[in-house]
Design an enzyme around this catalytic site. Structure first.
Site, PDB file in Angstrom:
ATOM      1  N   ASN A   1       0.843  -1.191   0.000  1.00  0.00           N
ATOM      2  CA  ASN A   1       0.000   0.000   0.000  1.00  0.00           C
ATOM      3  C   ASN A   1       0.873   1.234   0.000  1.00  0.00           C
ATOM      4  OD1 ASN A   1      -2.744   1.204   0.286  1.00  0.00           O
ATOM      5  ND2 ASN A   1      -1.796   2.126   2.078  1.00  0.00           N
ATOM      6  N   GLU A   2       0.634   2.108  -0.959  1.00  0.00           N
ATOM      7  CA  GLU A   2       1.381   3.369  -1.015  1.00  0.00           C
ATOM      8  C   GLU A   2       2.849   3.149  -0.641  1.00  0.00           C
ATOM      9  OE1 GLU A   2      -0.709   6.411   1.184  1.00  0.00           O
ATOM     10  OE2 GLU A   2      -2.043   6.764  -0.509  1.00  0.00           O
ATOM     11  N   GLU A  53      -7.793   5.783  -4.308  1.00  0.00           N
ATOM     12  CA  GLU A  53      -8.272   6.315  -3.030  1.00  0.00           C
ATOM     13  C   GLU A  53      -8.559   7.797  -3.178  1.00  0.00           C
ATOM     14  OE1 GLU A  53      -5.761   5.888   0.374  1.00  0.00           O
ATOM     15  OE2 GLU A  53      -5.233   3.823  -0.085  1.00  0.00           O
ATOM     16  N   TRP A  66      -5.329  13.897   8.554  1.00  0.00           N
ATOM     17  CA  TRP A  66      -3.876  14.055   8.685  1.00  0.00           C
ATOM     18  C   TRP A  66      -3.389  15.435   8.274  1.00  0.00           C
ATOM     19  CZ3 TRP A  66      -2.626  14.895   3.641  1.00  0.00           C
ATOM     20  CH2 TRP A  66      -3.404  14.273   2.664  1.00  0.00           C
ATOM     21  N   GLU A 110      -6.945   6.473  12.411  1.00  0.00           N
ATOM     22  CA  GLU A 110      -7.733   7.165  11.388  1.00  0.00           C
ATOM     23  C   GLU A 110      -9.216   7.239  11.741  1.00  0.00           C
ATOM     24  OE1 GLU A 110      -4.900   6.675   7.512  1.00  0.00           O
ATOM     25  OE2 GLU A 110      -6.310   5.034   7.894  1.00  0.00           O
ATOM     26  N   LYS A 111      -9.492   7.256  13.056  1.00  0.00           N
ATOM     27  CA  LYS A 111     -10.904   7.223  13.463  1.00  0.00           C
ATOM     28  C   LYS A 111     -11.659   8.486  13.053  1.00  0.00           C
ATOM     29  CE  LYS A 111      -9.896   8.560  18.260  1.00  0.00           C
ATOM     30  NZ  LYS A 111      -8.431   8.722  18.063  1.00  0.00           N
ATOM     31  N   PHE A 112     -10.945   9.586  12.784  1.00  0.00           N
ATOM     32  CA  PHE A 112     -11.641  10.796  12.345  1.00  0.00           C
ATOM     33  C   PHE A 112     -11.541  11.023  10.832  1.00  0.00           C
ATOM     34  CE2 PHE A 112     -11.029  11.933  16.926  1.00  0.00           C
ATOM     35  CZ  PHE A 112     -12.375  11.787  17.261  1.00  0.00           C
ATOM     36  N   HIS A 113     -11.229   9.959  10.111  1.00  0.00           N
ATOM     37  CA  HIS A 113     -11.182  10.052   8.637  1.00  0.00           C
ATOM     38  C   HIS A 113     -12.564   9.699   8.100  1.00  0.00           C
ATOM     39  CE1 HIS A 113      -9.925   9.305   4.504  1.00  0.00           C
ATOM     40  NE2 HIS A 113      -8.719   9.757   4.800  1.00  0.00           N
TER      41      HIS A 113
HETATM   42  C1  GAL Z   1      -3.655   6.797   2.308  1.00  0.00           C
HETATM   43  C2  GAL Z   1      -3.534   5.351   2.728  1.00  0.00           C
HETATM   44  C3  GAL Z   1      -4.776   4.832   3.414  1.00  0.00           C
HETATM   45  C4  GAL Z   1      -5.263   5.847   4.405  1.00  0.00           C
HETATM   46  C5  GAL Z   1      -5.526   7.153   3.713  1.00  0.00           C
HETATM   47  C6  GAL Z   1      -6.042   8.221   4.638  1.00  0.00           C
HETATM   48  O1  GAL Z   1      -2.412   7.394   2.347  1.00  0.00           O
HETATM   49  O2  GAL Z   1      -3.242   4.522   1.632  1.00  0.00           O
HETATM   50  O3  GAL Z   1      -4.456   3.625   4.059  1.00  0.00           O
HETATM   51  O4  GAL Z   1      -4.305   6.010   5.384  1.00  0.00           O
HETATM   52  O5  GAL Z   1      -4.340   7.628   3.149  1.00  0.00           O
HETATM   53  O6  GAL Z   1      -6.235   9.434   3.945  1.00  0.00           O
END
Ligand code: GAL
Ligand code: ZN
Length: 663
Positions: free
Chosen positions: A147-148, A305, A313, A353-356
């Site tokens: 991933n990334e 994504e 973030w 990432e609970k606030f994503h």
């Molecule tokens: C990307 C990542 C995901 C998630 C997302 C949050 O960088 O691939 O797993 O973290 O950002 O924005």
């Protein structure tokens, strides 16, 4: 893309975060939303291999079958993105090391060294298991490696990486003398007598060797590409299904030279998040989409994504306004995406990432976000026939990661000159002028373009410089902006007057840079203003389009134009304010005979065309607050009605017209 003749809607799904009873509801809601592709097992390692060599695929099997039962196709993660605690406990030597020699510990994600053979052994063992187990499952449509890659761990300075760097350098330079020459090690007593003396460019007391830093960037990008290729090779032993990984063509990541990566992808996929730290996040989205299309060689690509609303973030995680998610998505489609996927399906109740945001927010489905997901699904459904078509552009922008790395190296003339800022500035004004831009690599075949812009291409090889010069000599039109063509690919300055690589083509010679202090501006004879940078420039064969009327260089040309062979080379020696840059670009576009796809705007309107076979589609995205009118005749697929002559697009809306007269 993944389903022929459809624009796929997809998402990341992390069922391991949820009890099984939620999975049933998940797949029902996915079916309701028309989700066609689901990425799973991205961060599944500790779940499917809870102890070394002890694989447990029961839950993953259930999820795979459940998705399949609803006709949802799977983008199957190899699961290697983040090592489980047992691995880093057993092998702390896989942990990455920062430039200052300090270890980066587990507790977050991606805590592994790209050069670690130990990490690779465990990762490939997992990939083997996953590939063997699911290769023939009818739901699997795509393999998602890691991933990334390099999101956090791109630059590792550990001893293992140091050894790998030396091997890489031997392959690149052949002899230690060649390395010494490339890095200019006579400077500051840095001459190497033996490969063993070379280290990664770890934190130092002073400025570091720029050649060493640049090569370390190249090495690091190659190492991660090596990780991708190793996984892909294992998968391909078991499966003929396409393999990819998610790129990060976005403003805050710069460590991977994706021009080198793209040929190894079966389909190019990108992750993109609006970055509210930038001046114009929407324009940046368009640029990133154009660059991703360039990496895909013009073929359709996947948005792997994006977020339905806020991320978690950035310092201020701004939620999307009504309609914005659809506009963002359709902008990606307009610029070549055939799949629109999101991170993630369901918002996590815990974890970092609970606030994503997600497709299913914490508040559930009685929400604006969920309703907009359903709306997007309907819009993408109506755009199905667009799938497989291509964007056409007669303007190209030359983009280079090594130029980015070197232009922003330590000891540069002005820290106000950011590579991406310069690239964005040019792309943004072209977008405002209604011009569609392809983004290409240095050295690309330019013969199909009427106009080529070259922003801040600081370092360029002889061959790549020649390609641009030949293009102009053969009748092309190029516009080069300051701090281009200064150095070669080893970051050695080209002597005899800047910009050495393009001096003849531009018909100028620069004897000295005059960077400005923050806030200082210059007045131009054309009436506009400039800042950041000026140059003591001499005309050779070029003519001045404008000169400075104040500041340290009164009367010196700021913008020039030169006839070279059959073509024209324009040079912009300063950072023009947006209106002045737009004006120069506009003159150059007219001289080059570039067709505009849409009308001029303040950037709130984008008009892009996708063509294929005997059809063409005009995408109109109105980011603004007022209705706009665009000439068009054909069938509006979004509203499902005929348009004759004039298309009215309400504030915030998107329209896609299948044109009666295809282009
Ligand atoms: C990307 C990542 C995901 C998630 C997302 C949050 O960088 O691939 O797993 O973290 O950002 O924005
Ligand atoms: Zn390392």
């Amino acid at each position: 893309m993944i389903t022929a003749g459809a624009i796929t809607l997809g998402c990341d799904y992390n069922p391991e975060q949820w009890p099984p009873h939620v999975w049933q509801e998940d797949v029902e809601l996915m079916a309701e939303a028309g989700v066609g592709l689901v990425a799973i097992n991205i961060f599944g390692w500790s779940d499917v291999e809870p102890r070394a060599g002890d694989y447990d695929f029961e839950r993953l099997d259930t999820v795979v079958d459940l998705l399949h039962s609803r006709g949802i196709r799977i983008n199957l993660g190899t699961g290697t993105a983040s090592p489980p605690p047992w691995l880093t406990t057993r092998h702390p030597e896989v942990l990455p090391v920062a430039a200052d020699g300090t270890t980066r510990h587990p507790g977050g994600r991606q805590a592994w060294c790209p050069s670690s053979p130990v990490f690779r052994r465990y990762a490939l063992a997992l990939v083997e298991q996953v590939a063997k187990r699911y290769a023939r499952h009818p739901a699997v449509a795509l393999w998602h490696v890691s991933n990334e890659l390099g999101c956090h761990n791109a630059l590792c300075y550990c001893d293992t990486s140091a050894a790998a760097f030396r091997t890489w350098l031997q392959q690149r330079h052949g002899t230690i003398d060649a390395l010494n020459a490339a890095w200019g090690t006579t400077f500051w007593s840095q001459r190497y007598g033996d490969w063993a003396e070379i280290q990664p460019p770890r934190a130092a007391l002073s400025l570091r060797n720029p050649g060493q830093v640049l090569d370390f960037h190249r090495f690091s990008s190659d190492e991660l590409l090596g990780c991708y290729r190793a996984e892909a090779e294992v998968i391909r032993r078991h499966s003929a299904i396409p393999v990819t990984t998610n790129f990060m063509v976005t403003a805050h990541i710069r460590n991977l030279d994706y021009w080198q990566w793209a040929p190894h992808m079966d389909v190019v996929a990108n992750d993109h998040y609006l970055d509210h730290r930038l001046g114009d996040p929407v324009a940046e989205l368009s640029f990133a989409a154009d660059l991703t299309r360039g990496l895909a060689g013009g073929r359709p690509w996947m948005l792997m994504e994006q977020s339905t609303s806020a991320v978690n973030w950035q310092p201020y995680n701004v939620a999307k306004t009504p309609g914005q998610m659809v506009r963002n998505s359709v902008t990606h489609v307009a610029r070549g995406a055939d799949a629109i996927c999101f991170f993630q399906w369901r918002a996590s109740p815990q974890g970092a990432e609970k606030f994503h945001s997600a497709l299913v927010p914490h508040a559930g489905t009685d929400t604006a976000v969920w309703r907009e997901v359903l709306h997007l699904s309907a819009v993408l459904g109506r755009l199905a026939e667009v799938a497989g078509t291509r964007v056409v552009a007669d303007t190209a922008l030359v983009f280079s990661w090594p130029a980015w790395w070197s232009a922003e190296g330590e000891g540069r003339p002005s820290e106000a000159v950011g590579y991406l800022d310069q690239v964005h500035a040019v792309h943004r004004e072209l977008r405002r002028l209604g011009v569609t831009v392809d983004v290409v690599a240095p050295g690309a075949d330019l013969s199909g373009y009427r106009f080529v812009v070259v922003p801040c291409l600081y370092a360029v090889s002889d061959g790549d410089a020649q390609a641009l010069n030949d293009y102009v000599a053969a009748g092309g039109h190029a516009l080069v902006t300051f701090f281009s063509g200064i150095a070669d690919e080893a970051d050695r300055v080209r002597l005899g007057g800047y910009p050495g690589a393009f001096r003849d083509m531009l018909g100028i010679s620069v004897e000295e840079f005059f960077p400005l202090l923050p806030g200082d501006t210059l007045e131009l004879s054309s009436g506009g203003r400039a800042g950041v940078w000026a140059e003591h420039l001499h005309l050779r064969t070029a003519t001045a389009i404008s000169t400075y009327t104040d500041g340290p260089l009164p009367g010196v040309p700021a913008v020039t134009r030169n006839a070279f062979g059959e073509g024209t080379g324009w040079y912009v020696a300063t950072q023009l304010e947006p209106a002045a840059l737009r004006d120069v670009l506009s003159q150059a576009l007219t001289a080059a005979g570039v067709a505009r796809t849409g009308p001029e705007s303040d950037g709130s309107l984008e008009v892009v065309r996708r063509c294929g076979g005997d059809r063409s589609y005009l995408f109109v995205i109105n980011h603004g607050t007022a209705e706009v009118e665009v000439p068009a005749t054909g069938r509006d697929l979004v509203e499902d009605r005929d348009i004759t002559g004039s298309l009215l697009v309400p504030a915030g809306a998107v329209r896609v017209v299948r044109e009666e007269q295809p282009r």
